[in-house]
Design an enzyme around this catalytic site. Structure first.
Site, PDB file in Angstrom:
ATOM      1  N   GLY A  45     -27.763  72.841  73.236  1.00 19.52           N
ATOM      2  CA  GLY A  45     -26.347  73.194  73.251  1.00 19.52           C
ATOM      3  C   GLY A  45     -25.642  72.714  74.506  1.00 19.52           C
ATOM      4  O   GLY A  45     -26.251  72.116  75.406  1.00 19.52           O
ATOM      5  N   CYS A  67     -18.236  83.965  82.423  1.00 20.61           N
ATOM      6  CA  CYS A  67     -17.866  82.870  83.322  1.00 20.61           C
ATOM      7  C   CYS A  67     -16.618  83.172  84.138  1.00 20.61           C
ATOM      8  O   CYS A  67     -16.498  82.709  85.287  1.00 20.61           O
ATOM      9  CB  CYS A  67     -17.686  81.576  82.530  1.00 20.61           C
ATOM     10  SG  CYS A  67     -16.519  81.684  81.159  1.00 20.61           S
ATOM     11  N   LYS A 105     -13.836  92.443  80.357  1.00 22.36           N
ATOM     12  CA  LYS A 105     -15.079  91.946  80.971  1.00 22.36           C
ATOM     13  C   LYS A 105     -14.898  91.796  82.479  1.00 22.36           C
ATOM     14  O   LYS A 105     -15.793  92.165  83.259  1.00 22.36           O
ATOM     15  CB  LYS A 105     -15.468  90.598  80.363  1.00 22.36           C
ATOM     16  CG  LYS A 105     -16.025  90.667  78.955  1.00 22.36           C
ATOM     17  CD  LYS A 105     -16.255  89.263  78.411  1.00 22.36           C
ATOM     18  CE  LYS A 105     -16.668  89.285  76.954  1.00 22.36           C
ATOM     19  NZ  LYS A 105     -16.801  87.905  76.409  1.00 22.36           N
ATOM     20  N   ARG A 164      -5.136  81.113  78.940  1.00 20.42           N
ATOM     21  CA  ARG A 164      -5.780  79.836  78.615  1.00 20.42           C
ATOM     22  C   ARG A 164      -4.822  78.699  78.990  1.00 20.42           C
ATOM     23  O   ARG A 164      -3.633  78.756  78.656  1.00 20.42           O
ATOM     24  CB  ARG A 164      -6.105  79.773  77.128  1.00 20.42           C
ATOM     25  CG  ARG A 164      -7.049  78.644  76.753  1.00 20.42           C
ATOM     26  CD  ARG A 164      -8.468  78.922  77.178  1.00 20.42           C
ATOM     27  NE  ARG A 164      -9.122  79.945  76.366  1.00 20.42           N
ATOM     28  CZ  ARG A 164     -10.363  80.357  76.554  1.00 20.42           C
ATOM     29  NH1 ARG A 164     -11.086  79.839  77.540  1.00 20.42           N
ATOM     30  NH2 ARG A 164     -10.886  81.294  75.786  1.00 20.42           N
ATOM     31  N   HIS A 190     -12.494  77.175  85.444  1.00 19.61           N
ATOM     32  CA  HIS A 190     -11.586  78.310  85.458  1.00 19.61           C
ATOM     33  C   HIS A 190     -11.001  78.480  86.862  1.00 19.61           C
ATOM     34  O   HIS A 190     -11.684  78.228  87.866  1.00 19.61           O
ATOM     35  CB  HIS A 190     -12.317  79.604  85.091  1.00 19.61           C
ATOM     36  CG  HIS A 190     -12.754  79.679  83.665  1.00 19.61           C
ATOM     37  ND1 HIS A 190     -12.317  78.806  82.693  1.00 19.61           N
ATOM     38  CD2 HIS A 190     -13.606  80.549  83.033  1.00 19.61           C
ATOM     39  CE1 HIS A 190     -12.871  79.135  81.532  1.00 19.61           C
ATOM     40  NE2 HIS A 190     -13.654  80.170  81.717  1.00 19.61           N
ATOM     41  N   ASN A 236     -16.749  76.486  84.961  1.00 15.60           N
ATOM     42  CA  ASN A 236     -17.210  77.544  84.064  1.00 15.60           C
ATOM     43  C   ASN A 236     -18.479  77.188  83.298  1.00 15.60           C
ATOM     44  O   ASN A 236     -19.168  78.075  82.790  1.00 15.60           O
ATOM     45  CB  ASN A 236     -16.106  77.927  83.077  1.00 15.60           C
ATOM     46  CG  ASN A 236     -15.584  76.751  82.280  1.00 15.60           C
ATOM     47  OD1 ASN A 236     -15.042  75.802  82.847  1.00 15.60           O
ATOM     48  ND2 ASN A 236     -15.728  76.803  80.964  1.00 15.60           N
TER      49      ASN A 236
END
Length: 357
Positions: free
Chosen positions: A15, A133, A235, A257, A264, A337
């Site tokens: 991934g 992240c 979070k 975003r 980030h 991130n």
């Protein structure tokens, strides 16, 4: 852990984060591992990847692949970690999980090696969690400042890259940018959704983002929770409290975003229990091996995502004393991130576990 060099497993090796993890392992001057196993779904099993000059065949995720493994890093979705991290632990491995499956479990430590490395030995379930992240991007800085000045409150605005939504987020942003390229920007800015729809690019419910991201910012990341908060914002609050060991820490976050592929950024308003001066804070931050201070506005020097992308350190700048709030600093932090925000911290936790024996 075995007396000889430990065995490391990487679950999710094929991934996006797993690939970054392999790059990090390759970049190390030396590694403590006697063997590295690459593990993925049945679809990816059989692929051959090269790690530190050695060709390694990817194994299918099954219980027996964890036999003899000392540390297993998980770079997979929450539901996969929730099922397989306990299986790995039951086979004798210490699972270091990058997903959100165990972060707030009171029996699972949430670890950032620069802040709370001692927690790696407190793992009754045999699992250690890696933070989100967004939280991670500021933890090295906040941990250092907290140790020196005593953190009491955080107000955070995050500016989160498209890659925070995974490969679909990257693909969506690239498609949107291609669609608006060459358009009259004034017109496109006012009606990006129409431009995207005309180009056959999904908008809204069929997109990783609830609104167009090209030429835009979207004040939303994550899923809807109670009272209008997003999961990403909660979070930041809950994970900061757990990592820093401040259960009553006051935290308010707004997650946005932005049309950046990777890295980030966070604007941070941090209040401390003791007096803190800019020069003292800059000295504390500059002494941290994983922080780069870039803070000279007169020379046009401050952190941007372009400064942090592809690198391991977080970049900190715009350090100011608040004009109206006592014992309070304003600062700006950027962190990749996909590296420190995910793969790098997970790997550093694994290294910390190996060093602790």
């Amino acid at each position: 852990m075995a007396m000889d060099k430990p065995v490391l497993a990487l679950v999710g090796a094929t991934g996006a984060v797993g690939t970054t993890m392999i790059e990090i392992i390759d970049s190390r001057e030396s590694v403590p591992w006697g063997e590295i196993r690459l593990i993925a779904s049945a679809r990816s099993a059989g692929k051959v990847l090269t790690v530190r000059g050695q060709d390694i065949t990817v194994l299918e995720l099954k219980p027996e692949v964890f036999d003899g493994v000392d540390i297993a890093m998980f770079d997979v979705p929450d539901e996969v970690s929730a099922e397989w991290a306990p299986i790995a632990a039951s086979r004798g491995a210490i699972a270091v999980d990058n997903s959100g499956a165990f972060r707030m479990d009171p029996e699972v430590p949430l670890v950032v090696p620069e802040v709370n490395p001692e927690k790696v030995t407190e793992r009754p379930k045999g699992i250690i969690a890696n933070p989100n992240c967004t939280t991670l991007s500021m933890m090295a800085a906040m941990g250092a400042l907290h140790r020196e000045f005593g953190l009491e409150a955080l107000v955070v605005s995050s500016y989160q890259a498209a890659s925070g939504a995974g490969q679909p987020g990257i693909d969506q942003l690239q498609a949107e940018l291609s669609a608006v390229a060459g358009k009259d920007l004034g017109k496109a800015s006012g009606d990006v959704a129409a431009v995207l729809t005309e180009a056959g690019i999904p908008v809204g419910g069929d997109s990783p983002f609830p609104a167009p991201l090209a030429l835009n910012v979207v004040p939303w990341a994550g899923s809807l929770k109670d009272d209008g908060w997003s999961s990403e914002e909660l979070k930041v609050r809950n994970e900061s409290r757990k990592i820093l060991g401040i259960p009553e820490l006051k935290v308010s976050a707004t997650c946005v975003r932005v049309p950046v592929v990777t890295t980030h950024a966070l604007a941070i308003h941090a209040t401390f229990s003791s007096e803190v001066a800019v020069d003292a804070a800059r000295k504390v931050l500059g002494a941290q091996p994983t922080i780069v201070v870039k803070d000279d506005p007169a020379a046009g020097e401050w952190p941007t995502p372009a400064d942090a992308v592809g690198g391991d350190p977080t970049v900190v700048g715009r350090i100011r004393q608040s004009l109206d709030f006592p014992n309070t600093l304003e600062l700006f932090v950027c962190g990749d991130n996909l590296r420190k925000g995910a793969a790098l911290n997970t790997y550093e936790v694994a290294e910390t576990v190996a060093a602790a024996g």
